[in-house]
Design a protein around this motif. Structure first.
Motif, PDB file in Angstrom:
ATOM      1  N   LEU A 396       0.838  -1.201   0.000  1.00  0.00           N
ATOM      2  CA  LEU A 396       0.000   0.000   0.000  1.00  0.00           C
ATOM      3  C   LEU A 396       0.875   1.253   0.000  1.00  0.00           C
ATOM      4  CD1 LEU A 396      -2.966  -0.986   2.343  1.00  0.00           C
ATOM      5  CD2 LEU A 396      -2.738  -1.245  -0.124  1.00  0.00           C
ATOM      6  N   GLY A 397       1.991   1.198   0.724  1.00  0.00           N
ATOM      7  CA  GLY A 397       2.933   2.327   0.708  1.00  0.00           C
ATOM      8  C   GLY A 397       3.501   2.529  -0.684  1.00  0.00           C
ATOM      9  N   ALA A 398       3.817   1.419  -1.357  1.00  0.00           N
ATOM     10  CA  ALA A 398       4.372   1.512  -2.714  1.00  0.00           C
ATOM     11  C   ALA A 398       3.324   2.076  -3.682  1.00  0.00           C
ATOM     12  CB  ALA A 398       4.829   0.125  -3.183  1.00  0.00           C
ATOM     13  N   GLY A 399       2.078   1.685  -3.482  1.00  0.00           N
ATOM     14  CA  GLY A 399       1.007   2.205  -4.350  1.00  0.00           C
ATOM     15  C   GLY A 399       0.883   3.714  -4.247  1.00  0.00           C
ATOM     16  N   ARG A 400       0.998   4.219  -3.010  1.00  0.00           N
ATOM     17  CA  ARG A 400       0.907   5.672  -2.818  1.00  0.00           C
ATOM     18  C   ARG A 400       2.108   6.370  -3.482  1.00  0.00           C
ATOM     19  NH1 ARG A 400      -1.841   7.943   1.482  1.00  0.00           N
ATOM     20  NH2 ARG A 400      -1.459   6.138   2.794  1.00  0.00           N
ATOM     21  N   ILE A 401       3.283   5.768  -3.350  1.00  0.00           N
ATOM     22  CA  ILE A 401       4.482   6.349  -3.983  1.00  0.00           C
ATOM     23  C   ILE A 401       4.301   6.417  -5.496  1.00  0.00           C
ATOM     24  CG2 ILE A 401       6.881   5.768  -4.593  1.00  0.00           C
ATOM     25  CD1 ILE A 401       7.257   4.907  -1.679  1.00  0.00           C
ATOM     26  N   MET A 402       3.794   5.326  -6.078  1.00  0.00           N
ATOM     27  CA  MET A 402       3.644   5.309  -7.536  1.00  0.00           C
ATOM     28  C   MET A 402       2.604   6.339  -7.982  1.00  0.00           C
ATOM     29  SD  MET A 402       6.033   3.405  -8.270  1.00  0.00           S
ATOM     30  CE  MET A 402       5.868   3.678 -10.041  1.00  0.00           C
ATOM     31  N   ALA A 403       1.538   6.476  -7.209  1.00  0.00           N
ATOM     32  CA  ALA A 403       0.526   7.489  -7.556  1.00  0.00           C
ATOM     33  C   ALA A 403       1.168   8.880  -7.534  1.00  0.00           C
ATOM     34  CB  ALA A 403      -0.647   7.404  -6.588  1.00  0.00           C
TER      35      ALA A 403
END
Ligand SMILES: Cc1cc2nc3c(=O)[nH]c(=O)nc-3n(C[C@H](O)[C@H](O)[C@H](O)COP(=O)(O)OP(=O)(O)OC[C@H]3O[C@@H](n4cnc5c(N)ncnc54)[C@H](O)[C@@H]3O)c2cc1C
Length: 435
Positions: A396-403
């Motif tokens: 979920l942290g990685a998803g926010r970074i990619m967004a």
């Protein structure tokens, strides 16, 4: 709701791959009003993202990943309420057990990293361990314990987040391989899927074990290999420990259904193929660091691994369509080791039935930490891959970074360690703590 949305003519962002990383990226983009299509060649969370142990851990991580995983755990703790679904998240801790002082000392080395990030990690004595693990007291000299670590049910969690993203307007399509990334006038213009073309200003490649192949067709070189790992699920079992534990040769964690997910250490296998030779030098430091726990295998389809299809056009049937879901057979050796571990260490689980056993292909980078970056020379193209056996918890942290990257927003985290160029700019490869 099923994942069979019609392909739109155009969206802001196409995400390739519906694992935890692709779905989390889509979720965060969607909540910010960005239109997203997720193309999945097989099933949502059909590969690593449903096959993993479900550990959401800070303990034992590479220091650069820690701020991101701390952020990720916070997202895991609130996502259930946000999406209106139970993802099985609970914080019951991660415990690395030690059967002798030397092992305890090795575990203790990580305390410095924990301290720098104000984690609740601490060393337990043998009797403290016995209060947590009720089976067979007296066998451990201690353990490294992080009570704030957690777990979720992978097979439930990722599809649940995907359905929530769909309700917000994201389009998600299974059985939809992206064949090529379309580049026009020097920038990303969309993708060509097996069902047609979709225009997009940005494309995020979150294709897990297939990312190197996907980018290779575009002429972008990503050093990436895979490792086969075996897992089993027991029937409902007596409660011996509520969290996630590693105990010498095996690991176990309590499941929401009352059973345990079990795995073996030292039984991960790399199936040697053309990429093993191609990337040998880059992987040498991590191969050396993991020499005692990684097994190399040459059989089981060596010829096809030595002669992979590397180039194709938008009209061709691609490897992504030929192999919809990577579904390797579980290793009998690993299963035997798990049974032996349970019998030796947790007598009340000795001989317990394994209701299901499976394996997954872990995608690994040379330094065992992921890439989260934009791809130089291809404006609009982003890469989130190589989570190297610990991408579920940080997902979920990685998803926010990619967004953030896609939207051109500054990241809340230092992403230097995760830059793509580290594999090509002469940087020294420094392996992280392992899978
Ligand atoms: C056995 C095992 C145990 C693990 N245990 C843990 C754990 O306890 N904790 C933890 O944090 N991590 C764990 N991991 C690692 C974690 O599961 C992965 O790091 C994470 O799931 C990676 O997510 P992903 O989205 O990058 O990849 P994946 O989940 O593999 O998803 C990639 C998706 O892309 C799709 N795809 C590929 N190419 C295309 C294409 N051309 N077009 C369309 N779709 C495409 C694939 O079909 C796939 O569904 C484990 C992994 C395994 C295998």
């Amino acid at each position: 709701m099923t994942f069979r949305d019609a392909l739109p003519e155009a969206v802001d962002v196409v995400v390739i791959g519906a694992g935890v990383i692709g779905i989390a990226t889509a979720w965060f983009l969607n909540t910010r009003g960005v239109s997203v299509l997720v193309c999945e060649k097989g099933r949502v969370a059909g590969e690593q993202s449903s096959r993993n142990w479900g550990w959401i851990r800070q303990q034992g991580r590479d220091a650069a990943e820690l701020p991101i995983v701390i952020d990720s755990i916070n997202s895991w703790s609130s996502i259930g309420a946000e999406i209106g679904a139970d993802v099985g998240f609970t914080r019951q801790g991660v415990l690395d057990l030690a059967e002798n002082e030397a092992e305890l000392e090795r575990h203790a080395k990580w305390l410095d990293v924990a301290k720098q990030h104000q984690l609740d990690t601490r060393l337990l004595t043998g009797s403290e361990v016995d209060r947590l693990i009720t089976d067979k007291p007296g066998q451990w000299v201690g353990g490294l314990y992080t009570p704030s670590d957690g777990r979720a049910e992978p097979f439930v969690a990722v599809p649940a987040i995907a359905r929530a993203a769909q309700r917000l307007g994201a389009k998600i399509r299974e059985d939809c391989a992206v064949r090529t990334i379309d580049v026009q006038a020097g920038r990303v213009a969309g993708v060509v899927t097996e069902h047609g073309r979709v225009n997009a200003q940005s494309v995020v490649c979150a294709a897990g074990a297939w990312s190197s192949l996907m980018l290779g067709n575009l002429g972008v070189d990503l050093p990436q290999l895979t490792v086969r790992a075996t897992v089993a699920r027991t029937v409902k079992a007596p409660d011996v420990f509520a969290g996630n534990a590693s105990a010498g040769g095996f690991a176990f964690r309590r499941r929401a259904d009352g059973g345990y997910t079990v795995a073996a250490y030292g039984e991960n296998e790399h199936l040697v193929g053309a990429d093993s030779f191609r990337y040998f030098r880059k992987f040498l430091p991590s191969l050396f660091a993991n020499r005692k726990t990684l097994r190399l295998r040459f059989g089981d389809g060596l010829w096809s691994r030595m002669t992979p299809t590397r180039r194709w056009g938008a009209e061709d049937i691609t490897p992504f369509e030929i192999n919809r879901v990577l579904n390797p057979a579980p290793s009998a050796r690993a299963l035997a080791k798990m049974r032996a571990g349970l019998a030796r260490r947790l007598p009340s689980l000795a001989g317990i039935e394994f209701e299901e056993a499976w394996a997954g292909m872990i995608d690994v980078t040379p330094d065992v930490v992921p890439v989260m970056d934009a791809i130089d020379g291809y404006p609009g193209l982003f890469l989130a891959t190589g989570f190297s056996g610990h991408g579920f918890g940080i997902g979920l942290g990685a998803g926010r970074i990619m967004a953030d990257l896609v939207q051109g927003r500054p990241s809340a985290h230092d992403l230097t360690r995760f830059r793509f160029s580290r594999f090509s700019d002469g940087s020294r490869i420094v392996p992280g703590p392992g899978l």
